[in-house]
Design a protein around this motif. Structure first.
Motif, PDB file in Angstrom:
ATOM      1  N   VAL A 148       6.821  13.451  19.852  1.00 11.85           N
ATOM      2  CA  VAL A 148       6.958  11.913  20.467  1.00 11.85           C
ATOM      3  C   VAL A 148       8.192  11.508  19.947  1.00 11.85           C
ATOM      4  CG1 VAL A 148       5.843   9.603  20.054  1.00 11.85           C
ATOM      5  CG2 VAL A 148       4.431  11.764  20.271  1.00 11.85           C
ATOM      6  N   SER A 149       8.552  11.741  18.712  1.00 13.62           N
ATOM      7  CA  SER A 149       9.797  10.995  18.143  1.00 13.62           C
ATOM      8  C   SER A 149      10.033  11.690  16.947  1.00 13.62           C
ATOM      9  CB  SER A 149       9.272   9.580  17.800  1.00 13.62           C
ATOM     10  OG  SER A 149      10.384   8.801  17.015  1.00 13.62           O
ATOM     11  N   ASP A 150      11.465  11.378  16.446  1.00 10.90           N
ATOM     12  CA  ASP A 150      11.720  12.097  15.122  1.00 10.90           C
ATOM     13  C   ASP A 150      11.788  10.956  14.102  1.00 10.90           C
ATOM     14  OD1 ASP A 150      14.013  10.769  16.053  1.00 10.90           O
ATOM     15  OD2 ASP A 150      15.409  12.263  15.723  1.00 10.90           O
ATOM     16  N   LEU A 151      11.228   9.671  14.615  1.00 12.85           N
ATOM     17  CA  LEU A 151      10.912   8.615  13.253  1.00 12.85           C
ATOM     18  C   LEU A 151       9.716   8.807  12.920  1.00 12.85           C
ATOM     19  CD1 LEU A 151      12.809   6.596  12.713  1.00 12.85           C
ATOM     20  CD2 LEU A 151      11.658   4.836  14.367  1.00 12.85           C
ATOM     21  N   ILE A 152       9.467   8.781  11.542  1.00  9.14           N
ATOM     22  CA  ILE A 152       8.271   9.060  11.078  1.00  9.14           C
ATOM     23  C   ILE A 152       7.661   8.143   9.979  1.00  9.14           C
ATOM     24  CG2 ILE A 152       8.344  11.558  11.509  1.00  9.14           C
ATOM     25  CD1 ILE A 152       8.075  11.078   7.909  1.00  9.14           C
ATOM     26  N   ASN A 153       6.296   7.982   9.726  1.00  9.73           N
ATOM     27  CA  ASN A 153       5.681   7.173   8.666  1.00  9.73           C
ATOM     28  C   ASN A 153       5.930   7.671   7.325  1.00  9.73           C
ATOM     29  OD1 ASN A 153       3.917   5.667   7.338  1.00  9.73           O
ATOM     30  ND2 ASN A 153       2.143   6.394   8.424  1.00  9.73           N
ATOM     31  N   CYS A 154       6.613   7.051   6.295  1.00 12.50           N
ATOM     32  CA  CYS A 154       6.764   7.474   5.248  1.00 12.50           C
ATOM     33  C   CYS A 154       5.405   7.158   4.270  1.00 12.50           C
ATOM     34  CB  CYS A 154       7.974   6.698   4.598  1.00 12.50           C
ATOM     35  SG  CYS A 154       9.407   6.962   5.129  1.00 12.50           S
ATOM     36  N   GLY A 155       4.573   6.333   4.816  1.00 15.12           N
ATOM     37  CA  GLY A 155       3.058   6.268   4.015  1.00 15.12           C
ATOM     38  C   GLY A 155       3.699   5.099   2.940  1.00 15.12           C
ATOM     39  N   VAL A 156       4.381   4.153   2.954  1.00 17.26           N
ATOM     40  CA  VAL A 156       4.393   3.012   2.218  1.00 17.26           C
ATOM     41  C   VAL A 156       4.430   1.767   3.024  1.00 17.26           C
ATOM     42  CG1 VAL A 156       6.288   1.955   0.694  1.00 17.26           C
ATOM     43  CG2 VAL A 156       6.215   4.488   0.818  1.00 17.26           C
ATOM     44  N   TYR A 157       3.554   0.839   2.797  1.00 15.81           N
ATOM     45  CA  TYR A 157       3.340  -0.426   3.887  1.00 15.81           C
ATOM     46  C   TYR A 157       3.245  -1.922   3.098  1.00 15.81           C
ATOM     47  CZ  TYR A 157       0.968   3.572   5.779  1.00 15.81           C
ATOM     48  OH  TYR A 157       0.601   4.966   6.359  1.00 15.81           O
ATOM     49  N   VAL A 158       3.528  -2.779   3.621  1.00 14.33           N
ATOM     50  CA  VAL A 158       3.141  -4.075   2.976  1.00 14.33           C
ATOM     51  C   VAL A 158       2.408  -4.884   4.145  1.00 14.33           C
ATOM     52  CG1 VAL A 158       5.498  -4.923   3.517  1.00 14.33           C
ATOM     53  CG2 VAL A 158       4.168  -6.250   1.993  1.00 14.33           C
ATOM     54  N   PHE A 159       1.306  -5.303   3.704  1.00 12.64           N
ATOM     55  CA  PHE A 159       0.510  -6.159   4.806  1.00 12.64           C
ATOM     56  C   PHE A 159       0.217  -7.476   4.113  1.00 12.64           C
ATOM     57  CE2 PHE A 159      -0.953  -1.555   5.165  1.00 12.64           C
ATOM     58  CZ  PHE A 159      -0.798  -1.621   6.422  1.00 12.64           C
TER      59      PHE A 159
ATOM     60  N   LEU B  46       0.758  -1.223  -0.057  1.00  6.74           N
ATOM     61  CA  LEU B  46      -0.109  -0.054   0.070  1.00  6.74           C
ATOM     62  C   LEU B  46       0.948   1.057  -0.135  1.00  6.74           C
ATOM     63  CD1 LEU B  46      -3.020   0.981   0.231  1.00  6.74           C
ATOM     64  CD2 LEU B  46      -2.560   1.086   2.749  1.00  6.74           C
ATOM     65  N   LEU B  47       0.971   1.967  -1.183  1.00  3.09           N
ATOM     66  CA  LEU B  47       1.637   3.206  -1.282  1.00  3.09           C
ATOM     67  C   LEU B  47       0.656   4.372  -1.305  1.00  3.09           C
ATOM     68  CD1 LEU B  47       2.835   0.696  -2.652  1.00  3.09           C
ATOM     69  CD2 LEU B  47       4.650   2.252  -3.422  1.00  3.09           C
ATOM     70  N   ASN B  48       1.147   5.447  -0.416  1.00  2.00           N
ATOM     71  CA  ASN B  48       0.758   6.988  -0.696  1.00  2.00           C
ATOM     72  C   ASN B  48       1.107   7.414  -1.988  1.00  2.00           C
ATOM     73  OD1 ASN B  48      -0.123   6.514   1.790  1.00  2.00           O
ATOM     74  ND2 ASN B  48       0.760   8.602   2.812  1.00  2.00           N
ATOM     75  N   CYS B  49       0.306   7.955  -2.888  1.00  4.28           N
ATOM     76  CA  CYS B  49       0.917   8.417  -4.218  1.00  4.28           C
ATOM     77  C   CYS B  49       1.788   9.855  -3.970  1.00  4.28           C
ATOM     78  CB  CYS B  49      -0.071   8.765  -5.101  1.00  4.28           C
ATOM     79  SG  CYS B  49      -0.326  10.053  -6.351  1.00  4.28           S
ATOM     80  N   ASP B  50       1.640  10.751  -3.099  1.00  5.15           N
ATOM     81  CA  ASP B  50       2.372  11.851  -2.687  1.00  5.15           C
ATOM     82  C   ASP B  50       3.645  11.727  -2.061  1.00  5.15           C
ATOM     83  OD1 ASP B  50       0.819  11.416  -0.357  1.00  5.15           O
ATOM     84  OD2 ASP B  50      -0.124  13.250  -0.431  1.00  5.15           O
ATOM     85  N   VAL B  51       4.234  10.507  -2.118  1.00  9.37           N
ATOM     86  CA  VAL B  51       5.608  10.578  -1.227  1.00  9.37           C
ATOM     87  C   VAL B  51       6.523  10.294  -2.630  1.00  9.37           C
ATOM     88  CG1 VAL B  51       4.687  10.003   0.717  1.00  9.37           C
ATOM     89  CG2 VAL B  51       5.621   8.068  -0.555  1.00  9.37           C
ATOM     90  N   CYS B  52       7.826  10.898  -2.355  1.00  8.84           N
ATOM     91  CA  CYS B  52       8.949  10.812  -3.218  1.00  8.84           C
ATOM     92  C   CYS B  52      10.114  10.021  -2.498  1.00  8.84           C
ATOM     93  CB  CYS B  52       9.106  12.096  -3.559  1.00  8.84           C
ATOM     94  SG  CYS B  52      10.904  12.373  -4.274  1.00  8.84           S
ATOM     95  N   CYS B  53      10.277   8.841  -2.874  1.00  5.23           N
ATOM     96  CA  CYS B  53      11.588   8.158  -2.236  1.00  5.23           C
ATOM     97  C   CYS B  53      11.998   7.131  -3.256  1.00  5.23           C
ATOM     98  CB  CYS B  53      11.162   7.692  -0.901  1.00  5.23           C
ATOM     99  SG  CYS B  53       9.792   6.245  -0.968  1.00  5.23           S
ATOM    100  N   ASN B  54      12.984   6.332  -2.954  1.00  8.42           N
ATOM    101  CA  ASN B  54      13.463   5.134  -3.705  1.00  8.42           C
ATOM    102  C   ASN B  54      12.533   3.799  -3.568  1.00  8.42           C
ATOM    103  OD1 ASN B  54      14.571   4.256  -1.581  1.00  8.42           O
ATOM    104  ND2 ASN B  54      16.596   3.888  -2.678  1.00  8.42           N
TER     105      ASN B  54
END
Ligand code: GDD
Length: 409
Positions: free
Chosen positions: A174-185, A111-119
């Protein structure tokens, strides 16, 4: 088998992307010369045993018809656009099409958010996910403490990588670790979403008969078939040995504004150097114009041999670039005409716009600032010798005087 789902949202989303989203759905806005959604789609191609790619959104079907059929042919993987009748939220949208997604009985669903830019390190995520043995694995990244509150902040076990705590856009750090909007389920995600929506239905019914309306009113004001992946699924499942994290050390950006899209276009151009160097200009396509650094030129564009282009420039279809033109750090959209000796720096030039001789369209290039890049909307005319600095110009305007730090409505 594995399937991938890309959430593309709809016309009511992406309003911060104006004026570039007036006529083109944000997921089709070109970055490095390819529609935004093309980048996650081509990353999916690297997943072993990929059976299908679904785009889920609430844009009109016809907006995606052309793109979906051409990319299916190109990748030789079926890509389908599934339209929601209304927004169901990031998890609700997935659940709404569960029968179609499960058609091929996949063992895993990306499951991927379309509005993120990464590799999009999808094969690595899948491997990690199998090792962890949970229901889902989420791509995460460390960002600066100041910017973390725009995202889902989380805490993960440093050894097991289990997701221990999750808060969506918290007010206090809370934390500087964040959700990138890219998942596998695994397909169990559907049971989890179903659980949440039945629970919501129950509380909604309860609220109906209860005289303690005020007591329950904090629970939810959204419709019961609207389920958000982050707040409604990830938060409650944290710390239950079901969700795990995979941290990327590579680049990652969320593409909410035109300014960031200019940065992302440059990031994807740099990635082409490694993955698809044939897409970068360097001689033939540009007919000997001087090219500096990473540049994309659509084959139908006409660039004068005395123009100088780059770095980080993307030129779309049917653009005409005149003699002596200088382009740096910009996206030039379809059918733009740039006359002799015009200059464009740190700007986005909208479809069918035209720049006169010696015109300058430029900005400081501060991607995060409101007027840090100059944007010309569709069909804007900048007359000869006019200078436009750090400004946003809405569609169909003609500029015959120079402007600076202005929004031209
Ligand atoms: N089809 C469909 N239907 N898509 C939707 C809907 C919907 O009803 N609502 C949102 N989306 C899509 C958006 O287009 C986007 O691609 C994705 O789902 C997430 O959008 P939002 O729910 O608005 O969340 P966000 O973008 O503010 O933040 C999410 O992504 C960040 C990473 O970019 C959160 O998950 C954050 O935690 C995360 O950091």
């Amino acid at each position: 088998k594995v399937v991938a789902v890309i959430m593309v949202g709809g016309p009511t989303k992406g309003t911060r992307f104006r004026p570039l989203s007036f006529n083109t759905p944000k997921p089709l806005f070109p970055l490095a010369g390819q529609p935004m959604v093309h980048h996650p789609i081509s990353a999916c191609k690297r997943i072993p045993n990929l059976a299908q790619i679904f785009l889920i959104g609430f844009y009109e079907e016809r907006e995606f018809t052309l793109y979906v059929s051409s990319i299916s042919n190109e990748l030789k993987v079926p890509v389908r656009y599934l339209k929601e009748d209304k927004p169901h939220g990031s998890a609700g949208g997935l659940y709404y099409f569960r029968d179609m997604i499960m058609e091929d009985c996949p063992s895993h669903i990306f499951l991927l958010n379309c509005d993120v830019c990464c590799n999009f390190p999808l094969p690595d995520m899948l491997e990690a996910h199998r090792r962890y043995g949970g229901m889902g694995t989420m791509l995460v990244i460390k960002v600066s403490a100041e910017s973390a509150n725009q995202f889902g902040e989380l805490i993960a076990d440093p050894i097991t990588k289990e997701l221990l705590h999750y808060t969506e856009k918290p007010e206090t750090f809370v934390s500087d670790l964040i959700n990138c909007g890219v998942y596998v389920f695994t397909p169990e995600i559907f049971t989890a979403i179903e659980g949440v929506s039945t629970h919501m239905e129950d509380t909604a019914n309860l609220r109906h008969v209860s005289s303690f309306e005020a007591f329950h009113s904090f629970t939810r004001t959204l419709p019961k078939d609207f389920v958000r992946l982050d707040q409604d699924i990830l938060s409650p499942l944290a710390g239950k040995k079901q969700l795990y994290t995979y941290e990327t050390m590579d680049f990652w950006e969320q593409i909410k504004t035109p300014g960031i899209s200019l940065k992302c276009s440059a990031l994807y151009l740099a990635q082409f150097r490694l993955t698809s160097p044939h897409l970068l200009a360097g001689g033939d396509g540009t007919k000997s114009a001087t090219v500096i650094g990473d540049v994309y030129v659509h084959p139908s564009a006409k660039v004068h041999p005395t123009a100088k282009i780059g770095p980080n420039v993307s030129i779309s279809a049917n653009v005409r670039v005149g003699a002596g033109v200088r382009l740096i750090g910009c996206i030039v959209l379809d059918d733009v005409e740039i006359k002799e000796n015009a200059v464009i720096i740190n700007s986005i030039v909208g479809w069918k716009s035209s720049l006169g001789k010696w015109a300058r369209v430029q900005a400081d290039g501060d991607y995060n600032a409101k007027l840090g890049i100059t944007i010309l909307g569709e069909a804007v005319t900048v007359e000869d010798e006019i200078v436009v600095i750090n400004s946003i110009v809405l569609p169909n305007k003609t500029l015959n005087i120079s402007v600076q730090e202005e929004i031209i409505l």
